[in-house]
Scaffold this motif. Structure first.
Motif, PDB file in Angstrom:
ATOM      1  N   LYS A   1       0.676  -1.073   0.016  1.00 15.15           N
ATOM      2  CA  LYS A   1       0.016   0.139  -0.126  1.00 15.15           C
ATOM      3  C   LYS A   1       0.844   1.351  -0.142  1.00 15.15           C
ATOM      4  O   LYS A   1       0.660   2.220  -0.638  1.00 15.15           O
ATOM      5  CB  LYS A   1      -1.002   0.088   1.327  1.00 15.15           C
ATOM      6  CG  LYS A   1      -1.980  -0.935   1.012  1.00 15.15           C
ATOM      7  CD  LYS A   1      -2.967  -0.859   2.537  1.00 15.15           C
ATOM      8  CE  LYS A   1      -3.719   0.320   2.507  1.00 15.15           C
ATOM      9  NZ  LYS A   1      -4.778   0.531   1.547  1.00 15.15           N
TER      10      LYS A   1
ATOM     11  N   ASN B   1       1.135   4.176  -3.347  1.00 17.38           N
ATOM     12  CA  ASN B   1       1.073   5.625  -2.990  1.00 17.38           C
ATOM     13  C   ASN B   1       1.329   6.518  -4.227  1.00 17.38           C
ATOM     14  O   ASN B   1       2.659   6.385  -4.627  1.00 17.38           O
ATOM     15  CB  ASN B   1       1.469   6.061  -1.656  1.00 17.38           C
ATOM     16  CG  ASN B   1       1.046   7.440  -1.377  1.00 17.38           C
ATOM     17  OD1 ASN B   1       1.400   8.642  -1.718  1.00 17.38           O
ATOM     18  ND2 ASN B   1       0.098   7.621  -0.268  1.00 17.38           N
TER      19      ASN B   1
ATOM     20  N   ASP C   1      -0.215   9.001   5.423  1.00 20.00           N
ATOM     21  CA  ASP C   1      -1.305   9.058   4.295  1.00 20.00           C
ATOM     22  C   ASP C   1      -1.957   7.658   4.362  1.00 20.00           C
ATOM     23  O   ASP C   1      -3.152   7.372   4.056  1.00 20.00           O
ATOM     24  CB  ASP C   1      -0.896   9.397   3.048  1.00 20.00           C
ATOM     25  CG  ASP C   1      -2.032   9.637   2.029  1.00 20.00           C
ATOM     26  OD1 ASP C   1      -2.905  10.342   2.336  1.00 20.00           O
ATOM     27  OD2 ASP C   1      -2.032   9.015   0.906  1.00 20.00           O
ATOM     28  N   THR C   2      -1.032   6.609   4.349  1.00 16.67           N
ATOM     29  CA  THR C   2      -1.401   5.148   4.190  1.00 16.67           C
ATOM     30  C   THR C   2      -2.175   4.858   5.405  1.00 16.67           C
ATOM     31  O   THR C   2      -3.396   4.006   5.427  1.00 16.67           O
ATOM     32  CB  THR C   2      -0.153   4.241   4.290  1.00 16.67           C
ATOM     33  OG1 THR C   2       0.333   4.414   2.919  1.00 16.67           O
ATOM     34  CG2 THR C   2      -0.619   2.788   3.808  1.00 16.67           C
TER      35      THR C   2
ATOM     36  N   GLN D   1      -3.868   6.818   7.038  1.00 16.24           N
ATOM     37  CA  GLN D   1      -4.995   7.853   6.928  1.00 16.24           C
ATOM     38  C   GLN D   1      -5.402   8.391   8.245  1.00 16.24           C
ATOM     39  O   GLN D   1      -6.674   8.460   8.618  1.00 16.24           O
ATOM     40  CB  GLN D   1      -6.444   6.809   6.522  1.00 16.24           C
ATOM     41  CG  GLN D   1      -6.217   6.159   5.386  1.00 16.24           C
ATOM     42  CD  GLN D   1      -7.453   5.070   5.008  1.00 16.24           C
ATOM     43  OE1 GLN D   1      -8.572   5.469   5.276  1.00 16.24           O
ATOM     44  NE2 GLN D   1      -7.134   3.975   4.515  1.00 16.24           N
TER      45      GLN D   1
ATOM     46  N   THR E   1       4.070   9.585   3.150  1.00 13.28           N
ATOM     47  CA  THR E   1       3.422   8.587   2.416  1.00 13.28           C
ATOM     48  C   THR E   1       2.796   7.491   3.767  1.00 13.28           C
ATOM     49  O   THR E   1       1.653   6.950   3.572  1.00 13.28           O
ATOM     50  CB  THR E   1       4.115   7.753   1.520  1.00 13.28           C
ATOM     51  OG1 THR E   1       4.536   8.549   0.642  1.00 13.28           O
ATOM     52  CG2 THR E   1       3.636   6.535   0.945  1.00 13.28           C
TER      53      THR E   1
END
Length: 508
Positions: free
Chosen positions: A68, A72, A139-140, A142, A136
């Protein structure tokens, strides 16, 4: 045996090592490109970082999480690839070669996708900066979405609690209205105003959910709506008695207690979750996790799917590491936004430290490969150090030719970047170096000594093997090392000549 003779022999030996090192460097760089050693090592290092140890780095959860991260857009943009048939054809050829090599290793990595980089990817970045990885990774996970979602849930609960407080006041008022048999118009106005307030509060929560207002603006709008409701309530009660005035005073007290200070309302409602609470959400069974999951009513919603997918693939070691970093960040943070920024910095520092250690491991592995390539090249080229020294010490013409050629490619004003301009084919033109499997060279090696066992040149063969090993180790030291050493030896040799010439002038 004088100093110039020793320097010439050393210069010739270094010159041969330099040429072979240039070839070895090209071979190693080619292998590194085709097999993507740097990119693969980086991927493995990230897996170990997230897993916490090597044993757990091949677990399905860790691999899915790293997939994942690599999927990104921020990471994908780092791995730039050429476009067009002619530009991509060599790249595809290296993919095929690399894939064939990876097939041989599949049995030891059963949990992986078809490629090392997952999801049918043939390549990946060879370098990822700490800031890019931290952004990243955040962001992964969230985390910004989780902050928003948890704030939405708590704002909705805050709305319900405030409306419930008002409803409790109105219930007492309703009993009084029924006992006093007040006009139905009065009761209708009170109920209508409450429904209007309820609609306005729901609208405020929806606008916050749609990112039209921040939490401060939402709280201030709730306060304004309550002020308007209190004014309308006061206008409706008129002179209907002390009970109604008591309800009015309770409403005003509620307004002052909750909404007098927006910051106080946010803190009391937990509307600005700290970074520790956000990280707790990632931990199954925690109170924050249960709070969010329970609040998501529609189990088929996109948010629920994202949350469930994230929680399912997060290894426990990752959650523990993030929890530790979150505690350090929370000690310094004054707000949620600052906490997230500090957590990102903690992740960045942790990644940089891990990659520094991984870089040391890669250099050690690369050195081992360089030694293997060096010994293989020495064997292939029959570069026997002891034979080279023997030939250079006896063949003055060979020494002069090599010294002259070395002077051409390494002038006194040379710098290390010049070695990349050396063309081995051009340099070796018209030079018969004491290497190779020619019959003349091989005969000299075997017959270099008269010591034999049962008429077999055992000592010569053992010396050849030792010479290959020495040459291989020397070649693995790299072209830059030998280029620099060659420059220094030539400077010493030239200095010696100047001194010698100047002494002659003095004698004259």
């Amino acid at each position: 045996m004088n100093l110039p003779f020793i320097l010439d022999v050393a210069l010739g030996l270094i010159f041969i090592y330099l040429i072979l090192s240039l070839l070895a460097s090209e071979i190693q760089e080619l292998l590194s490109t085709v097999l993507q050693w740097r990119a693969e090592h980086l991927r493995r290092s990230i897996e170990i970082l997230l897993a916490g140890d090597v044993q757990d780095s091949d677990s399905q959860e860790v691999i899915q999480l790293v997939n994942k991260i690599y999927d990104n857009p921020l990471i994908r943009s780092i791995n730039q690839e050429a476009k067009g048939l002619l530009a991509t054809l060599p790249r595809k050829a290296t993919w095929v070669i690399g894939s064939c090599f990876n097939i041989l290793r599949k049995s030891s990595s059963r949990l992986r996708k078809e490629t090392v980089f997952g999801d049918q990817k043939h390549s990946a970045p060879s370098y990822i900066g700490g800031d890019n990885f931290a952004s990243t990774f955040m962001d992964t996970l969230q985390l910004p979405m989780l902050v928003q979602k948890l704030t939405e849930i708590r704002l909705d609960n805050f709305k319900k609690e405030r409306l419930d407080d008002i409803r409790q006041i109105l219930i007492q008022l309703q009993i009084y209205i029924n006992n006093q048999e007040l006009s139905s118009e009065f009761a209708t106005n009170i109920a209508t105003d409450y429904k209007q307030l309820e609609l306005e509060y729901s609208h405020i929560v929806n606008e916050f959910t749609n990112d039209k207002y921040d939490i401060y603006m939402s709280i201030n709008r709730m306060r304004d709506c309550l002020d308007k409701y209190i004014e309308s309530f006061q206008a409706n009660i008129g002179d209907h008695g002390d009970i109604l005035n008591k309800s009015l005073r309770e409403l005003k007290f509620l307004r002052k207690d909750i909404f007098e200070d927006a910051e106080k309302a946010i803190v009391l409602g937990g509307l600005r979750p700290n970074i520790n609470e956000i990280v707790k959400f990632l931990k199954k069974g925690s109170d924050v996790h249960d709070e969010v999951i329970t609040a998501i009513q529609d189990r088929d919603s996109e948010t629920y799917k994202k949350v469930k997918e994230l929680i399912d693939i997060l290894p426990e070691s990752v959650v523990k590491n993030i929890e530790t970093m979150a505690k350090r960040a929370q000690m310094k943070a004054k707000s949620t936004e600052e906490g997230i920024t500090l957590l990102r910095k903690e992740i960045e520092n942790s990644f940089d430290s891990s990659m520094e250690r991984a870089g040391g491991v890669y250099k050690r592995n690369a050195k081992g490969v360089a030694i293997l390539i060096g010994i293989t090249l020495a064997l292939t080229a029959n570069a026997d150090t002891f034979h080279i020294i023997n030939r250079l010490s006896k063949d003055s013409l060979l020494r002069e030719i090599i010294v002259d050629r070395a002077t051409q490619i390494v002038p006194p004003s040379s710098n290390p970047s010049d070695m990349y301009n050396i063309n081995p084919n051009e340099v070796l033109k018209d030079i018969n170096l004491p290497i190779g499997w020619t019959s003349v060279n091989l005969n000299e090696q075997i017959n270099r000594t008269n010591y034999r066992i049962n008429d077999l040149p055992v000592f010569s063969v053992l010396t050849m093997i030792a010479g290959w090993v020495v040459s291989g180790i020397a070649i693995s030291m790299g072209a830059s090392f030998w280029f620099d050493l060659l420059s220094k030896v030539m400077n010493v040799r030239n200095s010696g000549k100047k001194n010698k010439q100047s002494s002659r002038n003095q004698d004259e």
